[in-house]
Write a protein that holds these residues in place. Structure first.
Motif, PDB file in Angstrom:
ATOM      1  N   ALA A  31      28.123 -34.597  38.389  1.00 15.06           N
ATOM      2  CA  ALA A  31      26.783 -35.127  38.668  1.00 15.06           C
ATOM      3  C   ALA A  31      26.849 -36.232  39.711  1.00 15.06           C
ATOM      4  CB  ALA A  31      26.153 -35.655  37.375  1.00 15.06           C
ATOM      5  N   ARG A  32      27.891 -37.079  39.639  1.00 12.81           N
ATOM      6  CA  ARG A  32      28.052 -38.136  40.644  1.00 12.81           C
ATOM      7  C   ARG A  32      28.312 -37.549  42.020  1.00 12.81           C
ATOM      8  NH1 ARG A  32      30.759 -40.831  36.360  1.00 12.81           N
ATOM      9  NH2 ARG A  32      32.789 -40.110  37.112  1.00 12.81           N
ATOM     10  N   VAL A  33      29.078 -36.446  42.081  1.00 10.10           N
ATOM     11  CA  VAL A  33      29.336 -35.791  43.365  1.00 10.10           C
ATOM     12  C   VAL A  33      28.029 -35.342  44.001  1.00 10.10           C
ATOM     13  CG1 VAL A  33      30.336 -33.738  44.451  1.00 10.10           C
ATOM     14  CG2 VAL A  33      31.687 -35.053  42.810  1.00 10.10           C
ATOM     15  N   TYR A  34      27.193 -34.674  43.209  1.00 12.04           N
ATOM     16  CA  TYR A  34      25.927 -34.179  43.754  1.00 12.04           C
ATOM     17  C   TYR A  34      25.011 -35.331  44.166  1.00 12.04           C
ATOM     18  CZ  TYR A  34      27.180 -29.476  42.184  1.00 12.04           C
ATOM     19  OH  TYR A  34      27.801 -28.269  42.013  1.00 12.04           O
ATOM     20  N   ARG A  35      25.007 -36.409  43.390  1.00 13.22           N
ATOM     21  CA  ARG A  35      24.156 -37.552  43.753  1.00 13.22           C
ATOM     22  C   ARG A  35      24.690 -38.252  45.008  1.00 13.22           C
ATOM     23  NH1 ARG A  35      20.346 -38.091  40.049  1.00 13.22           N
ATOM     24  NH2 ARG A  35      20.773 -37.359  37.918  1.00 13.22           N
ATOM     25  N   GLU A  36      26.016 -38.283  45.148  1.00 10.32           N
ATOM     26  CA  GLU A  36      26.611 -38.879  46.347  1.00 10.32           C
ATOM     27  C   GLU A  36      26.232 -38.064  47.582  1.00 10.32           C
ATOM     28  OE1 GLU A  36      28.629 -41.592  48.586  1.00 10.32           O
ATOM     29  OE2 GLU A  36      28.508 -41.703  46.395  1.00 10.32           O
ATOM     30  N   SER A  39      22.579 -38.611  48.501  1.00  7.65           N
ATOM     31  CA  SER A  39      22.277 -39.885  49.158  1.00  7.65           C
ATOM     32  C   SER A  39      22.417 -39.804  50.673  1.00  7.65           C
ATOM     33  CB  SER A  39      23.196 -40.983  48.606  1.00  7.65           C
ATOM     34  OG  SER A  39      24.542 -40.773  49.020  1.00  7.65           O
ATOM     35  N   ARG A  40      23.134 -38.768  51.160  1.00  2.00           N
ATOM     36  CA  ARG A  40      23.322 -38.609  52.603  1.00  2.00           C
ATOM     37  C   ARG A  40      22.392 -37.557  53.197  1.00  2.00           C
ATOM     38  NH1 ARG A  40      29.832 -38.970  53.645  1.00  2.00           N
ATOM     39  NH2 ARG A  40      30.248 -40.720  52.265  1.00  2.00           N
ATOM     40  N   SER A  93      29.634 -33.048  53.941  1.00  2.00           N
ATOM     41  CA  SER A  93      29.305 -32.275  52.758  1.00  2.00           C
ATOM     42  C   SER A  93      29.830 -30.847  52.808  1.00  2.00           C
ATOM     43  CB  SER A  93      27.788 -32.249  52.565  1.00  2.00           C
ATOM     44  OG  SER A  93      27.162 -31.635  53.672  1.00  2.00           O
ATOM     45  N   ILE A  94      30.121 -30.305  53.996  1.00  2.00           N
ATOM     46  CA  ILE A  94      30.491 -28.903  54.091  1.00  2.00           C
ATOM     47  C   ILE A  94      31.753 -28.601  53.291  1.00  2.00           C
ATOM     48  CG2 ILE A  94      31.608 -29.398  56.307  1.00  2.00           C
ATOM     49  CD1 ILE A  94      30.170 -26.035  55.092  1.00  2.00           C
ATOM     50  N   PHE A  95      32.774 -29.453  53.368  1.00  3.69           N
ATOM     51  CA  PHE A  95      34.007 -29.222  52.619  1.00  3.69           C
ATOM     52  C   PHE A  95      33.771 -29.399  51.123  1.00  3.69           C
ATOM     53  CE2 PHE A  95      35.535 -30.406  56.854  1.00  3.69           C
ATOM     54  CZ  PHE A  95      36.425 -29.385  57.094  1.00  3.69           C
ATOM     55  N   VAL A  96      32.992 -30.415  50.755  1.00  2.33           N
ATOM     56  CA  VAL A  96      32.714 -30.669  49.346  1.00  2.33           C
ATOM     57  C   VAL A  96      31.940 -29.504  48.747  1.00  2.33           C
ATOM     58  CG1 VAL A  96      31.669 -32.271  47.713  1.00  2.33           C
ATOM     59  CG2 VAL A  96      32.695 -33.136  49.811  1.00  2.33           C
TER      60      VAL A  96
END
Length: 367
Positions: A31-36, A39-40, A93-96
């Motif tokens: 969930a933190r990954v998606y929120r991070e 934010s961008r 974000s593309i790699f993530v």
């Protein structure tokens, strides 16, 4: 235990609770990954990422219920999830998203009886959502990135094969170095020229197939009843009735206002050209990345090594680079990065082995 909404039971084991606690911290980290990432972003992409984070929060609540509240001690998040979080903070974000796509497609909930059917369905749908988000970034990267990755790999493989073959003949180290540098320059120029011609030709083909507005100025002069413009729309794939209706609307507007009314509306054509990319940028990327890949096999000879030591070091350096580029392509394509890296390594070393054997056959062994 209900199959629809699993709950803890008297038969719950310590192993079950440890697994639930691991799920809990992983859901929080995801969930933190998606929120991070959100934010961008802005607009629809931001809203989608926040919705994904909220869904992970619902899964978190499920495991909290099974655990009976917040455990006194929690495990650390999995290595994969922590890596995603670090990449989300530091990189694009593309790699993530590409990594997250793999993660969502390999959900541990498929075989866990304590996960609800809704949670399993969520994870499958999340994989498709993330795939679609990642596809946008892949489209933006497809032009110059394709030239860059293939240029680097071609440079690595072709120059490794060249220096292995030349080195196996037993010639002086200086000759191996000059051969490698000549192969670098010749290959980089050839790749750049080929990429420029390829992309330029593709763009010209797209331009040639796009409708244009060269005939806009004659629209007011067309016979509204005969309506030749309808033939244009029929040639573009519309049925006769729809083409006639659209043509009458355009010509009627042109007659009423006595001015040019453009009839060309092809927004997808611009998207196609964006996907193809710029011929110049693709050419420069191809030259630069081929050269950056081709220099790696030659580095040992540049720094004065020779014989077996130079060959071994060259193989090690190129092997690491092939693994890295193969893994990167795997990440961006949503495929397992290790498998793609190993495949690239096998291809590169296979080509080098062939030329090395040929070099031995026509010369003497490396000393």
């Amino acid at each position: 235990m209900s199959a629809k909404n699993p709950t803890a039971s008297p038969t719950t084991t310590a192993k079950d609770r440890r697994r639930w606690a691991q799920y809990l911290v992983d859901e929080r980290a995801e969930a933190r990954v998606y929120r991070e990432l959100a934010s961008r972003k802005a607009g629809e992409e931001r809203a989608i990422l926040i919705a994904l984070a909220d869904a992970e929060g619902r899964h978190e609540e499920h495991w909290l219920r099974l655990l009976g509240g917040e455990p006194a001690k929690l495990p650390v998040a999995s290595l994969r999830t922590r890596m995603l979080a670090n990449m989300a903070r530091r990189f694009g974000s593309i790699f993530v998203l590409a990594l997250a796509q793999n993660a969502e497609n390999r959900s541990p909930y498929d075989d866990d009886p304590h996960a609800t059917a809704a949670m399993r369905a969520d994870e499958k749908i999340h994989g498709e959502v993330v795939r679609s988000l990642a596809a946008r970034g892949r489209t933006r990267l497809s032009g110059s990135f394709r030239a860059a990755v293939f240029g680097a790999n071609d440079g690595l493989v072709s120059n490794l094969a060249l220096v292995m073959g030349i080195g196996a003949t037993g010639v002086a180290p200086g000759f191996v170095l000059l051969s490698g540098l000549a192969g670098l320059l010749a290959g980089a120029l050839s790749m750049a020229a080929g990429e420029y011609v390829s992309v330029r030709s593709q763009r010209e083909l797209l331009h040639a197939t796009q409708p244009n507005n060269d005939a806009d100025h004659v629209l007011p002069d067309l016979d509204l009843d005969a309506n030749e413009l309808a033939l244009v729309y029929r040639a573009r794939g519309l049925d006769e009735a729809t083409a006639l209706t659209r043509a009458q609307t355009v010509i009627g507007a042109a007659h009423a206002s006595d001015r040019t009314v453009p009839y060309r509306r092809q927004p997808e054509a611009a998207a196609d050209l964006e996907t193809v990319g710029s011929a110049v940028s693709a050419s420069l990327a191809s030259f630069g990345f081929f050269a950056s890949g081709a220099i790696i096999p030659v580095l040992p000879w540049i720094f004065g090594l020779s014989g077996v030591a130079a060959v071994v070091l060259s193989l090690v350096l190129v092997g690491a680079a092939l693994l890295a580029t193969g893994a990167m392509v795997g990440l961006l394509s949503g495929a397992p990065p290790l498998r793609r890296g190993l495949r690239q390594l096998a291809i590169g070393f296979g080509a080098a082995a062939v030329t090395y054997v040929l070099g031995l056959a026509f010369g003497v062994s490396v000393t």
